[in-house]
Enzyme design. Structure first.
Site, PDB file in Angstrom:
ATOM      1  N   GLY A 120      62.046  69.896  83.607  1.00  0.00           N
ATOM      2  CA  GLY A 120      62.018  70.062  82.056  1.00  0.00           C
ATOM      3  C   GLY A 120      63.199  70.928  81.793  1.00  0.00           C
ATOM      4  O   GLY A 120      63.150  71.533  80.641  1.00  0.00           O
ATOM      5  N   ARG A 180      65.079  70.956  77.376  1.00  0.00           N
ATOM      6  CA  ARG A 180      64.905  71.618  76.025  1.00  0.00           C
ATOM      7  C   ARG A 180      64.107  73.154  76.323  1.00  0.00           C
ATOM      8  O   ARG A 180      63.640  73.215  77.341  1.00  0.00           O
ATOM      9  CB  ARG A 180      64.132  70.813  74.950  1.00  0.00           C
ATOM     10  CG  ARG A 180      63.005  70.324  75.507  1.00  0.00           C
ATOM     11  CD  ARG A 180      62.118  69.496  74.737  1.00  0.00           C
ATOM     12  NE  ARG A 180      60.662  69.111  75.367  1.00  0.00           N
ATOM     13  CZ  ARG A 180      60.022  68.451  74.526  1.00  0.00           C
ATOM     14  NH1 ARG A 180      60.119  67.859  73.084  1.00  0.00           N
ATOM     15  NH2 ARG A 180      58.743  68.267  75.040  1.00  0.00           N
ATOM     16  N   LEU A 196      58.374  62.431  85.041  1.00  0.00           N
ATOM     17  CA  LEU A 196      57.148  63.059  85.750  1.00  0.00           C
ATOM     18  C   LEU A 196      55.962  62.267  85.620  1.00  0.00           C
ATOM     19  O   LEU A 196      54.778  62.802  86.210  1.00  0.00           O
ATOM     20  CB  LEU A 196      57.185  64.626  85.558  1.00  0.00           C
ATOM     21  CG  LEU A 196      58.251  65.446  86.054  1.00  0.00           C
ATOM     22  CD1 LEU A 196      58.235  66.743  85.470  1.00  0.00           C
ATOM     23  CD2 LEU A 196      58.238  65.447  87.720  1.00  0.00           C
ATOM     24  N   ASN A 198      58.336  73.712  85.354  1.00  0.00           N
ATOM     25  CA  ASN A 198      58.192  73.987  84.063  1.00  0.00           C
ATOM     26  C   ASN A 198      57.884  73.039  82.911  1.00  0.00           C
ATOM     27  O   ASN A 198      57.242  73.241  82.106  1.00  0.00           O
ATOM     28  CB  ASN A 198      59.539  74.685  83.602  1.00  0.00           C
ATOM     29  CG  ASN A 198      59.765  74.554  82.087  1.00  0.00           C
ATOM     30  OD1 ASN A 198      59.219  75.425  81.329  1.00  0.00           O
ATOM     31  ND2 ASN A 198      60.439  73.649  81.252  1.00  0.00           N
ATOM     32  N   SER A 228      50.250  79.264  81.080  1.00  0.00           N
ATOM     33  CA  SER A 228      50.156  79.353  79.598  1.00  0.00           C
ATOM     34  C   SER A 228      48.947  80.325  79.388  1.00  0.00           C
ATOM     35  O   SER A 228      47.931  80.479  79.915  1.00  0.00           O
ATOM     36  CB  SER A 228      49.886  77.911  78.771  1.00  0.00           C
ATOM     37  OG  SER A 228      49.546  78.471  77.396  1.00  0.00           O
ATOM     38  N   TYR A 274      44.382  70.960  77.669  1.00  0.00           N
ATOM     39  CA  TYR A 274      45.593  71.572  77.951  1.00  0.00           C
ATOM     40  C   TYR A 274      45.483  72.503  78.953  1.00  0.00           C
ATOM     41  O   TYR A 274      46.253  73.000  80.005  1.00  0.00           O
ATOM     42  CB  TYR A 274      46.393  71.882  76.788  1.00  0.00           C
ATOM     43  CG  TYR A 274      47.723  72.518  76.986  1.00  0.00           C
ATOM     44  CD1 TYR A 274      48.772  71.929  77.881  1.00  0.00           C
ATOM     45  CD2 TYR A 274      48.081  74.007  76.670  1.00  0.00           C
ATOM     46  CE1 TYR A 274      50.014  72.701  77.968  1.00  0.00           C
ATOM     47  CE2 TYR A 274      49.255  74.636  77.022  1.00  0.00           C
ATOM     48  CZ  TYR A 274      50.122  73.899  77.549  1.00  0.00           C
ATOM     49  OH  TYR A 274      51.584  74.582  77.861  1.00  0.00           O
ATOM     50  N   SER A 275      44.411  73.551  78.411  1.00  0.00           N
ATOM     51  CA  SER A 275      44.264  74.915  79.161  1.00  0.00           C
ATOM     52  C   SER A 275      43.704  74.459  80.703  1.00  0.00           C
ATOM     53  O   SER A 275      44.038  75.139  81.574  1.00  0.00           O
ATOM     54  CB  SER A 275      43.270  75.645  78.394  1.00  0.00           C
ATOM     55  OG  SER A 275      43.709  75.992  77.003  1.00  0.00           O
ATOM     56  N   THR A 303      44.672  72.192  82.484  1.00  0.00           N
ATOM     57  CA  THR A 303      45.806  71.785  83.409  1.00  0.00           C
ATOM     58  C   THR A 303      46.365  72.971  83.885  1.00  0.00           C
ATOM     59  O   THR A 303      46.975  73.133  85.009  1.00  0.00           O
ATOM     60  CB  THR A 303      46.892  70.787  82.615  1.00  0.00           C
ATOM     61  OG1 THR A 303      47.410  71.638  81.599  1.00  0.00           O
ATOM     62  CG2 THR A 303      46.045  69.558  82.168  1.00  0.00           C
TER      63      THR A 303
END
Length: 241
Positions: free
Chosen positions: A8, A11, A58, A84, A137, A150-151, A153
């Site tokens: 990643g 950016r 990926l 990342n 995160s 998302y959490s 993962t």
């Protein structure tokens, strides 16, 4: 010069981590889907021998073996890895759809695990006392509406990291996670000002997480200065409460 693989790098935080490592005289192999303006700036700033960018999606977890054998291995030995790259599927659980969920797990969990597999083998083969850093995160520890999947993962990669630390600590290979709070990156650009303010008010410092602080923490975990730190999750989230 120690070689670090960073996913990643196009950016946001990944690009900042690359710049920070390059400034500190690490050699960086950056991986992302395409070349960005940020990557071109790094290529202008640093010589080819110090910064190498590889185009790779990926989502293609099954091709990571070839990525390692054909493009990464020859640049080794590898001292460190920063997993990342990540994508967010922003939706409440009752609206979950399998296709975007599978894509997110490929990028956030499956590919980091398989890439870690090959980097670990490289470290073992070359007897490297290496360091692996996974970007998690604050969401894995504090609930936010729309980010349950998302959490999941990020919680998965934290559990993976802790056990890798246990499995390979005897070979002096370390594995840690950095759990940033919300930052001003492309991933958070869909949030409006009101949503951001509500998130920032949940932190002790009442503001967005500083990108510089997160990238410095990653650099520290890759360095010999953090030699006795492994199996940990380092929170860099302005004291989220």
């Amino acid at each position: 010069m120690k070689t670090i693989v960073v996913t990643g790098d196009s950016r946001g935080l990944g690009n900042k981590i690359c710049d920070k490592l390059l400034e500190s005289n690490f050699r960086v192999i950056g991986i992302s889907r395409k070349v960005s303006e940020n990557i071109l700036e790094l290529e202008k700033k640093y010589r080819r021998e110090q910064y190498i960018h590889i185009n790779f999606d990926l989502c293609l977890t099954e091709d990571i073996k070839d990525l390692y054998l054909q493009q990464i291995k020859e640049e080794g030995p590898i001292y460190g890895l920063v997993n990342n790259a990540g994508i967010a599927y922003d939706e409440i659980a009752t609206n979950a759809k399998l296709e975007p969920l599978e894509k997110m797990f490929r990028v956030n969990v499956f590919s980091p695990i398989i890439l870690t597999k090959y980097i670990l083998r490289d470290m073992l083969l070359n007897e490297i006392k290496g360091s692996i850093v996974h970007i998690s995160s604050v969401c894995a520890h504090t609930g936010y509406k729309g980010l349950s999947m998302y959490s999941a993962t990020k919680a998965a990669i934290e559990a993976f990291s802790k056990t890798v630390a246990r499995e390979f600590g005897g070979r002096k290979i370390r594995s840690n996670c950095v759990a940033p709070g919300f930052m001003e990156t492309d991933m958070s650009k869909t949030l409006n000002s009101e949503q951001k303010d509500r998130i920032y008010l949940r932190t002790s410092l009442k503001e967005e997480t500083n990108l510089e602080s997160v990238s410095n923490t990653v650099k520290f975990l890759l360095s010999e200065e953090s030699y006795s730190i492994t199996g940990q999750v380092i929170h860099v989230d302005n004291g989220t409460i």
